[in-house]
Enzyme design. Sequence first.
Site, short mmCIF file in Angstrom:
data_model
loop_
_atom_site.label_atom_id
_atom_site.label_comp_id
_atom_site.label_asym_id
_atom_site.label_seq_id
_atom_site.Cartn_x
_atom_site.Cartn_y
_atom_site.Cartn_z
N MET A 1 27.48 0.11 -13.90
CA MET A 1 26.27 -0.41 -13.26
C MET A 1 26.36 -1.91 -13.02
SD MET A 1 22.30 -0.21 -14.54
CE MET A 1 22.22 1.57 -14.59
N TYR B 1 34.20 4.40 -18.03
CA TYR B 1 33.50 5.64 -18.35
C TYR B 1 34.38 6.86 -18.08
CZ TYR B 1 28.96 3.53 -19.19
OH TYR B 1 27.93 2.81 -19.73
N ARG C 1 14.13 11.08 17.13
CA ARG C 1 13.81 10.42 15.87
C ARG C 1 12.39 9.86 15.99
NH1 ARG C 1 17.42 5.36 13.68
NH2 ARG C 1 16.36 4.43 15.47
N LYS D 1 15.25 -6.20 10.29
CA LYS D 1 14.68 -5.24 9.33
C LYS D 1 15.51 -5.23 8.05
CE LYS D 1 17.22 -1.55 11.57
NZ LYS D 1 17.29 -0.22 12.07
#
Lengths: 346, 346
Positions: free
Chosen positions: B292, B244, B129, B34
């Site tokens: 990023m 940043y 679940r 998956k």
Amino acid sequence: MSPELHINLANLRSNVRFYKEMIKSNVEISAVVKSNAYGLGITKLVPALEKYGIKIFFTATLAEAIKVRKCSPHSEIFTLNGFDFQNSDLYLEFDITPVVNNLLEAKKFTEIFDQSHKTALQINTGMNRLGFNEKTLVDHFDIINSLPLTLILSHLACADDVPNKENKMQRDLFSRLCKNLPNTRKSLSASHGTLLGSEYHFDMVRPGIGLYGGLKTNGLKQVIQIKVPVLQDFVIDKDMQVGYNFTYKAKKTMKVATLAMGYADGLPRILSNRGKLFSGNKSCPILGRVSMDLVTVDISSLPDTPNHLTVFSPEYHVDNFAKDCRTISHEVLVNLGERIKRIYSE
Amino acid sequence: MSPELHINLANLRSNVRFYKEMIKSNVEISAVVKSNAYGLGITKLVPALEKYGIKIFFTATLAEAIKVRKCSPHSEIFTLNGFDFQNSDLYLEFDITPVVNNLLEAKKFTEIFDQSHKTALQINTGMNRLGFNEKTLVDHFDIINSLPLTLILSHLACADDVPNKENKMQRDLFSRLCKNLPNTRKSLSASHGTLLGSEYHFDMVRPGIGLYGGLKTNGLKQVIQIKVPVLQDFVIDKDMQVGYNFTYKAKKTMKVATLAMGYADGLPRILSNRGKLFSGNKSCPILGRVSMDLVTVDISSLPDTPNHLTVFSPEYHVDNFAKDCRTISHEVLVNLGERIKRIYSE
């Protein structure tokens, strides 16, 4: 059944208009579309942004720039992460303008290209990430000055922190270093920097996250919503447990639902026992660990089991979600997984 | 210039062999693929896993199952996230076996299919679940018993916590609930559960993360390495700042490098001022915020500026990296971005 990412292009258009109305008529507006347009999809976003009047795009990499070119034949396209000179032929073939970030790239550019292919220059005004610092600029001014420059840019480190005096310091240094290269467009500000006022706009602004609804600011609209299908609902009794390592134990009988979104889709695992999904404005707390492909929430407060829940609400913005994930909206957007179907509406 | 994800198929093969040697000859081995084979790429991993003897695959969604089928014509493929009955024709067309997780799915299955199309059944043994709990199984045994079952499965919540008594409780409940459905294969354990011993193996084991090098266990090998290109190096003086919001300030003169990997690529922002990259075994601490598309590190300890650094080292495993990111290796793998080039070696 997978989550759907709904992208509201009317609100994207409104956010473009917001930035356009903020700048003077002689200032250009570009759009930063790196990281697949912040996860929203270059192939749909770039043509839409062009329709809304944007003719200049910034990517990080050359591969992204080529993807932009393939859906935008006439725009100006810049690669922020520098001049990838080992693939210089692709800059020519796809008419991409590299941002030259250092002396090696500048030298390679002059070796490879004549004056007909333009370049941009990045100046380091304090972030110490990419770009020429003052000493290198001065020491090698002959090389810099020989480049066929079409743009000089730098980047603010603290633009999201309005009163921070570093903003003015970076701006003043940028202005001073640009003085020796007077006949080229200048650009300093991205989404936050543009909001600091016209003295930060120079000749071009470069919004990114602000266009995509990641800033919670008056006048900017939300652009995305995520609908997550409910796979199963059931009732659990007091003391029953939920999810990996049984980190949640029910304090009373409750109704829960398991939904088809997990951390592989961009619902970070850090939201385990802390995050929430929404049915309209009603919040449904996440119970236990977020799994790779699934999340279980408390729907006891809802009258019925809905077909889907949403990740955001009118009051719970991408920015609020990011804070709950202990990050910023940029990271939220770029982490939205490949399994999520992107659906665009005008 | 983008990062490269190097995937070592010889080590993948070795990890398959590790699990095969752990199980008895009458126990089948499958692979969970998956989330695009945990980010490593279904189209390359599935044919490789088949070559190493795996004939059964598990995905989360139908779309993933179809992707598996397109590169594996003869394998058995199951969708763990349930029976997406609105697309029932695709299960037929691509010969996909749904895992029926609840009564609605079971009823839809019997309405739509005859006995020639097989299904699997998931039992909820405590994770709450997905799957049938005991009461629903008993109350609706006629429906369950009429399904053309080929597999009954459940999932352990605490298999990574070997001494946890919940493992035995889940196993015993699974055994008891399966007693009424004797002629069908049973499967309980994934990567961690298989390591708990043969009493957890039943008829089929379902490793995922263990195959892909995400478990730090004797006998399992690392499968991935990420090479990150250096874009620029420079010297910063005492009191100069990085990235940043200027969250890093240099205590002395130092040599730094900026590299082409950021949180959009799967280097999470939480590693800001905490993570490291490597040159061989030498670590290069991350300075300031991860951006990023970029990260800046301290390379003062290196004799020269290398062309690239790596994300892992022989001593710094995916699992160590995940701990520094305050998560598990599964989330690290599935977050590796689309810009990263996947390179496979035998």
